[in-house]
Design a protein around this motif. Structure first.
Motif, PDB file in Angstrom:
ATOM      1  N   THR A  78     -10.360   7.664   5.729  1.00 52.77           N
ATOM      2  CA  THR A  78      -9.392   6.817   6.579  1.00 52.77           C
ATOM      3  C   THR A  78      -8.907   5.815   5.897  1.00 52.77           C
ATOM      4  O   THR A  78      -7.984   5.151   5.980  1.00 52.77           O
ATOM      5  CB  THR A  78     -10.163   6.611   8.176  1.00 52.77           C
ATOM      6  N   GLU A  79     -10.000   5.041   5.362  1.00 51.25           N
ATOM      7  CA  GLU A  79      -9.910   3.606   4.388  1.00 51.25           C
ATOM      8  C   GLU A  79      -8.779   4.053   3.332  1.00 51.25           C
ATOM      9  O   GLU A  79      -7.946   3.064   3.235  1.00 51.25           O
ATOM     10  CB  GLU A  79     -11.045   3.049   4.215  1.00 51.25           C
ATOM     11  N   ILE A  80      -9.039   5.029   2.768  1.00 47.95           N
ATOM     12  CA  ILE A  80      -8.169   5.284   1.446  1.00 47.95           C
ATOM     13  C   ILE A  80      -6.663   5.748   2.027  1.00 47.95           C
ATOM     14  O   ILE A  80      -5.923   5.302   1.502  1.00 47.95           O
ATOM     15  CB  ILE A  80      -8.753   6.736   1.005  1.00 47.95           C
ATOM     16  N   TYR A  81      -6.608   6.356   3.305  1.00 50.56           N
ATOM     17  CA  TYR A  81      -5.308   6.762   3.685  1.00 50.56           C
ATOM     18  C   TYR A  81      -4.703   5.389   3.941  1.00 50.56           C
ATOM     19  O   TYR A  81      -3.611   5.197   3.615  1.00 50.56           O
ATOM     20  CB  TYR A  81      -5.542   7.639   5.085  1.00 50.56           C
ATOM     21  N   HIS A  82      -5.304   4.398   5.019  1.00 52.36           N
ATOM     22  CA  HIS A  82      -4.677   3.365   5.173  1.00 52.36           C
ATOM     23  C   HIS A  82      -4.203   2.376   4.004  1.00 52.36           C
ATOM     24  O   HIS A  82      -3.431   1.699   3.989  1.00 52.36           O
ATOM     25  CB  HIS A  82      -5.559   2.704   6.155  1.00 52.36           C
ATOM     26  N   ARG A  83      -5.159   2.384   3.007  1.00 55.59           N
ATOM     27  CA  ARG A  83      -4.877   1.824   1.808  1.00 55.59           C
ATOM     28  C   ARG A  83      -3.705   1.989   0.924  1.00 55.59           C
ATOM     29  O   ARG A  83      -3.382   1.222   0.369  1.00 55.59           O
ATOM     30  CB  ARG A  83      -6.090   1.684   0.887  1.00 55.59           C
ATOM     31  N   TYR A  84      -3.617   3.469   0.835  1.00 56.72           N
ATOM     32  CA  TYR A  84      -2.553   3.921   0.128  1.00 56.72           C
ATOM     33  C   TYR A  84      -1.139   4.705   0.708  1.00 56.72           C
ATOM     34  O   TYR A  84      -0.489   4.970  -0.387  1.00 56.72           O
ATOM     35  CB  TYR A  84      -3.245   4.915  -0.990  1.00 56.72           C
ATOM     36  N   TRP A  85      -1.270   4.930   1.940  1.00 59.39           N
ATOM     37  CA  TRP A  85      -0.284   5.788   2.365  1.00 59.39           C
ATOM     38  C   TRP A  85       1.097   5.133   2.190  1.00 59.39           C
ATOM     39  O   TRP A  85       2.273   5.847   1.979  1.00 59.39           O
ATOM     40  CB  TRP A  85      -0.332   6.283   3.830  1.00 59.39           C
ATOM     41  N   LYS A  86       1.410   3.809   2.494  1.00 60.23           N
ATOM     42  CA  LYS A  86       2.373   3.178   2.496  1.00 60.23           C
ATOM     43  C   LYS A  86       3.192   3.381   0.917  1.00 60.23           C
ATOM     44  O   LYS A  86       4.275   3.484   0.662  1.00 60.23           O
ATOM     45  CB  LYS A  86       2.658   1.720   2.779  1.00 60.23           C
ATOM     46  N   LEU A  87       2.353   3.013   0.145  1.00 60.40           N
ATOM     47  CA  LEU A  87       2.726   3.316  -1.165  1.00 60.40           C
ATOM     48  C   LEU A  87       3.258   4.674  -1.649  1.00 60.40           C
ATOM     49  O   LEU A  87       4.093   4.946  -2.270  1.00 60.40           O
ATOM     50  CB  LEU A  87       1.655   2.824  -2.471  1.00 60.40           C
ATOM     51  N   MET A  88       2.165   5.382  -1.139  1.00 58.89           N
ATOM     52  CA  MET A  88       2.843   7.186  -1.539  1.00 58.89           C
ATOM     53  C   MET A  88       4.071   7.349  -0.714  1.00 58.89           C
ATOM     54  O   MET A  88       4.857   8.168  -1.426  1.00 58.89           O
ATOM     55  CB  MET A  88       1.517   7.907  -0.882  1.00 58.89           C
ATOM     56  N   PHE A  89       4.218   6.915   0.411  1.00 59.17           N
ATOM     57  CA  PHE A  89       5.314   7.238   1.107  1.00 59.17           C
ATOM     58  C   PHE A  89       6.752   6.782   0.421  1.00 59.17           C
ATOM     59  O   PHE A  89       7.669   7.246   0.241  1.00 59.17           O
ATOM     60  CB  PHE A  89       5.366   6.765   2.600  1.00 59.17           C
ATOM     61  N   ALA A  90       6.517   5.270  -0.028  1.00 60.41           N
ATOM     62  CA  ALA A  90       7.517   4.685  -0.713  1.00 60.41           C
ATOM     63  C   ALA A  90       7.888   5.476  -2.163  1.00 60.41           C
ATOM     64  O   ALA A  90       9.210   5.804  -2.412  1.00 60.41           O
ATOM     65  CB  ALA A  90       7.214   3.453  -1.127  1.00 60.41           C
ATOM     66  N   VAL A  91       6.860   5.777  -2.725  1.00 55.75           N
ATOM     67  CA  VAL A  91       7.286   6.598  -4.037  1.00 55.75           C
ATOM     68  C   VAL A  91       7.935   8.037  -3.861  1.00 55.75           C
ATOM     69  O   VAL A  91       9.270   8.427  -4.300  1.00 55.75           O
ATOM     70  CB  VAL A  91       5.944   7.018  -4.727  1.00 55.75           C
ATOM     71  N   ALA A  92       7.491   8.712  -2.730  1.00 57.38           N
ATOM     72  CA  ALA A  92       8.281  10.010  -2.315  1.00 57.38           C
ATOM     73  C   ALA A  92       9.577   9.672  -1.693  1.00 57.38           C
ATOM     74  O   ALA A  92      10.801  10.533  -2.173  1.00 57.38           O
ATOM     75  CB  ALA A  92       7.209  10.735  -1.404  1.00 57.38           C
TER      76      ALA A  92
END
Length: 203
Positions: free
Chosen positions: A30-44
């Motif tokens: 969950t911490e990995i998800y919260h830490r990086y999901w916004k970055l991943m979403f922006a890239v996609a």
């Protein structure tokens, strides 16, 4: 208690989170998800210009990570690992979009077919679906190289630039893909591929 646990994971390094993830630690995931999901979403979203698809791809990447948590190997920064994973998901999405567009274009241009033509199309679709299922089971890079080469018509140099690998690696992964398909399809492999090419060229 939950908030205290989550604040503890806030202090973990990416490496520590990965080690915890390998032990099926959901809080670490969950911490990995919260830490990086916004970055991943922006890239996609930036690559595809489609927010709904971008959101789906983010979920796919993290679902893959959870499913492979026991064997995941992150060599280098986690941010870079996730960026590469998303890059492959974006390429997959573009390939699917390209195939759908091509299929719709052929269908729109296709005249009313005679019965025998319809039978040929059904046979063609069966062959294509069989090959597609086998291609989908290939290792990720081998599958992407095969699809870009055989389905999209990219040259080796273009594939190398697209996937950020060497042309030698492109040749290796393509050889690996074709060898695997030939083994699994047996003697009909080249007949199948040739038949797909000849039939598709008539539409």
């Amino acid at each position: 208690m939950f908030n205290a646990t989550m604040s503890l994971y806030d202090t973990y390094t990416d490496g520590e989170l990965i080690q915890s993830l390998k032990n099926s630690d959901e809080a670490a995931f969950t911490e990995i998800y919260h830490r990086y999901w916004k970055l991943m979403f922006a890239v996609a979203a930036n690559k595809l210009n489609d927010l709904a698809v971008a959101e789906d791809l983010v979920q796919d990447v993290f679902a893959d990570i959870w499913n492979r948590r026991h064997t995941i190997a992150v060599d280098g920064p986690l941010r870079a690992y996730l960026a590469v994973a998303m890059k492959y998901k974006v390429i997959d999405a573009r390939l699917r979009r390209s195939r759908i567009t091509a299929h719709e274009s052929r269908a729109a241009e296709m005249p009313e077919a005679a019965d025998h033509s319809l039978e040929q199309k059904v046979h063609f679709d069966e062959l294509r679906n069989k090959l597609a299922r086998l291609v989908a089971d290939l290792p990720e890079k081998a599958r992407l190289v095969y699809q870009l080469s055989r389905e999209e018509g990219f040259a080796h140099r273009e594939i190398a630039r697209h996937l950020q690998i060497s042309e030698k690696n492109v040749e290796y992964h393509l050889y690996r893909a074709i060898k695997s398909l030939r083994i699994r399809l047996g003697q009909i492999f080249f007949m199948l591929v040739l038949g797909l090419f000849l039939f598709a060229s008539t539409y």
